[in-house]
Design a protein around this motif. Structure first.
Motif, mmCIF file in Angstrom:
data_model
loop_
_atom_site.group_PDB
_atom_site.id
_atom_site.type_symbol
_atom_site.label_atom_id
_atom_site.label_comp_id
_atom_site.label_asym_id
_atom_site.label_seq_id
_atom_site.Cartn_x
_atom_site.Cartn_y
_atom_site.Cartn_z
ATOM 1 N N ASN A 136 0.840 -1.197 0.000
ATOM 2 C CA ASN A 136 0.000 0.000 0.000
ATOM 3 C C ASN A 136 0.877 1.251 0.000
ATOM 4 O O ASN A 136 2.034 1.208 0.401
ATOM 5 C CB ASN A 136 -0.891 0.033 1.254
ATOM 6 C CG ASN A 136 -1.841 -1.131 1.292
ATOM 7 O OD1 ASN A 136 -2.646 -1.317 0.395
ATOM 8 N ND2 ASN A 136 -1.739 -1.948 2.332
ATOM 9 N N THR A 137 0.307 2.368 -0.445
ATOM 10 C CA THR A 137 1.008 3.640 -0.388
ATOM 11 C C THR A 137 1.224 4.021 1.069
ATOM 12 O O THR A 137 0.338 3.872 1.896
ATOM 13 C CB THR A 137 0.201 4.735 -1.118
ATOM 14 O OG1 THR A 137 0.112 4.391 -2.499
ATOM 15 C CG2 THR A 137 0.856 6.100 -0.980
ATOM 16 N N ARG A 138 2.425 4.517 1.383
ATOM 17 C CA ARG A 138 2.767 4.955 2.743
ATOM 18 C C ARG A 138 3.285 6.387 2.676
ATOM 19 O O ARG A 138 3.718 6.854 1.622
ATOM 20 C CB ARG A 138 3.833 4.051 3.361
ATOM 21 C CG ARG A 138 3.379 2.622 3.542
ATOM 22 C CD ARG A 138 2.258 2.550 4.564
ATOM 23 N NE ARG A 138 1.868 1.173 4.837
ATOM 24 C CZ ARG A 138 0.615 0.743 4.807
ATOM 25 N NH1 ARG A 138 -0.359 1.570 4.490
ATOM 26 N NH2 ARG A 138 0.339 -0.505 5.089
ATOM 27 N N THR A 139 3.240 7.097 3.803
ATOM 28 C CA THR A 139 3.749 8.465 3.845
ATOM 29 C C THR A 139 5.012 8.526 4.683
ATOM 30 O O THR A 139 5.188 7.768 5.639
ATOM 31 C CB THR A 139 2.721 9.454 4.424
ATOM 32 O OG1 THR A 139 2.452 9.124 5.772
ATOM 33 C CG2 THR A 139 1.442 9.443 3.604
ATOM 34 N N LEU A 140 5.898 9.458 4.306
ATOM 35 C CA LEU A 140 7.149 9.678 5.008
ATOM 36 C C LEU A 140 7.246 11.138 5.405
ATOM 37 O O LEU A 140 6.930 12.024 4.609
ATOM 38 C CB LEU A 140 8.341 9.332 4.100
ATOM 39 C CG LEU A 140 9.726 9.670 4.641
ATOM 40 C CD1 LEU A 140 10.084 8.758 5.819
ATOM 41 C CD2 LEU A 140 10.768 9.561 3.551
ATOM 42 N N SER A 141 7.659 11.382 6.634
ATOM 43 C CA SER A 141 7.958 12.732 7.117
ATOM 44 C C SER A 141 9.353 12.720 7.711
ATOM 45 O O SER A 141 9.766 11.728 8.319
ATOM 46 C CB SER A 141 6.947 13.163 8.188
ATOM 47 O OG SER A 141 5.636 13.204 7.663
ATOM 48 N N LEU A 142 10.096 13.815 7.507
ATOM 49 C CA LEU A 142 11.441 13.966 8.060
ATOM 50 C C LEU A 142 11.528 15.296 8.790
ATOM 51 O O LEU A 142 10.978 16.299 8.323
ATOM 52 C CB LEU A 142 12.504 13.961 6.963
ATOM 53 C CG LEU A 142 12.781 12.674 6.216
ATOM 54 C CD1 LEU A 142 13.795 12.917 5.110
ATOM 55 C CD2 LEU A 142 13.280 11.595 7.156
ATOM 56 N N GLU A 143 12.253 15.301 9.923
ATOM 57 C CA GLU A 143 12.455 16.529 10.663
ATOM 58 C C GLU A 143 13.885 16.583 11.188
ATOM 59 O O GLU A 143 14.501 15.555 11.439
ATOM 60 C CB GLU A 143 11.488 16.643 11.842
ATOM 61 C CG GLU A 143 11.761 15.634 12.935
ATOM 62 C CD GLU A 143 10.848 15.748 14.149
ATOM 63 O OE1 GLU A 143 9.929 16.574 14.148
ATOM 64 O OE2 GLU A 143 11.063 14.974 15.107
ATOM 65 N N GLN A 175 4.567 14.273 5.268
ATOM 66 C CA GLN A 175 3.637 13.269 4.755
ATOM 67 C C GLN A 175 3.671 13.145 3.229
ATOM 68 O O GLN A 175 2.666 13.277 2.548
ATOM 69 C CB GLN A 175 2.217 13.572 5.240
ATOM 70 C CG GLN A 175 2.103 13.506 6.743
ATOM 71 C CD GLN A 175 0.703 13.769 7.237
ATOM 72 O OE1 GLN A 175 -0.199 14.086 6.475
ATOM 73 N NE2 GLN A 175 0.505 13.631 8.526
ATOM 74 N N ILE A 176 4.858 12.850 2.708
ATOM 75 C CA ILE A 176 5.040 12.622 1.274
ATOM 76 C C ILE A 176 4.613 11.191 0.948
ATOM 77 O O ILE A 176 5.063 10.243 1.595
ATOM 78 C CB ILE A 176 6.516 12.836 0.874
ATOM 79 C CG1 ILE A 176 6.951 14.261 1.195
ATOM 80 C CG2 ILE A 176 6.756 12.494 -0.599
ATOM 81 C CD1 ILE A 176 6.178 15.335 0.485
ATOM 82 N N LEU A 219 18.158 13.915 13.220
ATOM 83 C CA LEU A 219 17.308 13.741 12.044
ATOM 84 C C LEU A 219 16.373 12.585 12.338
ATOM 85 O O LEU A 219 16.825 11.463 12.597
ATOM 86 C CB LEU A 219 18.149 13.446 10.799
ATOM 87 C CG LEU A 219 17.381 13.168 9.503
ATOM 88 C CD1 LEU A 219 16.601 14.401 9.046
ATOM 89 C CD2 LEU A 219 18.331 12.704 8.412
ATOM 90 N N ASN A 220 15.062 12.863 12.350
ATOM 91 C CA ASN A 220 14.054 11.842 12.650
ATOM 92 C C ASN A 220 13.188 11.564 11.431
ATOM 93 O O ASN A 220 12.959 12.444 10.604
ATOM 94 C CB ASN A 220 13.126 12.304 13.787
ATOM 95 C CG ASN A 220 13.823 12.394 15.115
ATOM 96 O OD1 ASN A 220 14.615 11.529 15.464
ATOM 97 N ND2 ASN A 220 13.535 13.441 15.858
ATOM 98 N N ALA A 221 12.679 10.334 11.356
ATOM 99 C CA ALA A 221 11.759 9.936 10.292
ATOM 100 C C ALA A 221 10.478 9.389 10.910
ATOM 101 O O ALA A 221 10.494 8.802 11.992
ATOM 102 C CB ALA A 221 12.404 8.862 9.417
ATOM 103 N N TYR A 222 9.386 9.592 10.194
ATOM 104 C CA TYR A 222 8.070 9.090 10.608
ATOM 105 C C TYR A 222 7.399 8.437 9.411
ATOM 106 O O TYR A 222 7.501 8.928 8.288
ATOM 107 C CB TYR A 222 7.169 10.231 11.080
ATOM 108 C CG TYR A 222 7.702 10.997 12.250
ATOM 109 C CD1 TYR A 222 7.300 10.692 13.539
ATOM 110 C CD2 TYR A 222 8.602 12.037 12.067
ATOM 111 C CE1 TYR A 222 7.782 11.400 14.623
ATOM 112 C CE2 TYR A 222 9.093 12.753 13.137
ATOM 113 C CZ TYR A 222 8.678 12.436 14.413
ATOM 114 O OH TYR A 222 9.160 13.146 15.481
ATOM 115 N N CYS A 223 6.678 7.362 9.655
ATOM 116 C CA CYS A 223 5.888 6.681 8.628
ATOM 117 C C CYS A 223 4.468 6.524 9.165
ATOM 118 O O CYS A 223 4.273 6.368 10.376
ATOM 119 C CB CYS A 223 6.507 5.307 8.331
ATOM 120 S SG CYS A 223 5.597 4.348 7.110
#
Length: 127
Positions: free
Chosen positions: A55-62, A77-78, A102-106
């Motif tokens: 499935n399509t997933r979203t990625l966020s980086l900060e 939320q790309i 540097l953090n990532a979120y899914c």
């Protein structure tokens, strides 16, 4: 002398930006192996993520600068379609100072793998 570092994180945790729960630290602390030491700065060379889910997933980086709670959002939320990869940094470079994070979120856990390449350089305080 520069030192190149490659960090790989598999199965990113599920979470949302600005939420302590669910974030995956990609670069963190002051170590030479997955952080930015006190006497150095880092140049982010590349960030590549792959969606191994169906499935399509979203990625966020900060990025969070050391000693602060201020958050700089690089991606919000790309969408990454199933079975594809996304190169996040292409051409531009991002500088990180000692202790920056540097953090990532899914949006769902166990869906995205991510690889971060960066170069550590000695800090020159004489300039």
């Amino acid at each position: 002398m520069a030192r190149f570092v490659n960090v790989i994180r598999t199965n990113l945790a599920s979470g949302q930006l600005n939420n302590v729960g669910g974030r995956t630290a990609l670069i963190s602390g002051f170590s030479n192996s997955s952080g930015v030491p006190n006497d150095a700065y880092a140049v982010l060379i590349g960030v590549l993520t792959a969606n191994k889910n169906t499935n399509t997933r979203t990625l966020s980086l900060e990025i969070i600068p050391s000693g602060t709670t201020t958050t700089g959002v690089l991606l919000n939320q790309i969408n990454i379609p199933f079975g594809t990869s996304l190169e996040v940094i292409e051409g531009d470079k991002i500088i990180m100072n000692a202790g920056d994070t540097l953090n990532a979120y899914c949006n769902f856990s166990d869906s995205l793998d991510i690889q971060v390449s960066y170069m550590l350089n000695a800090q020159d305080d004489t300039i």
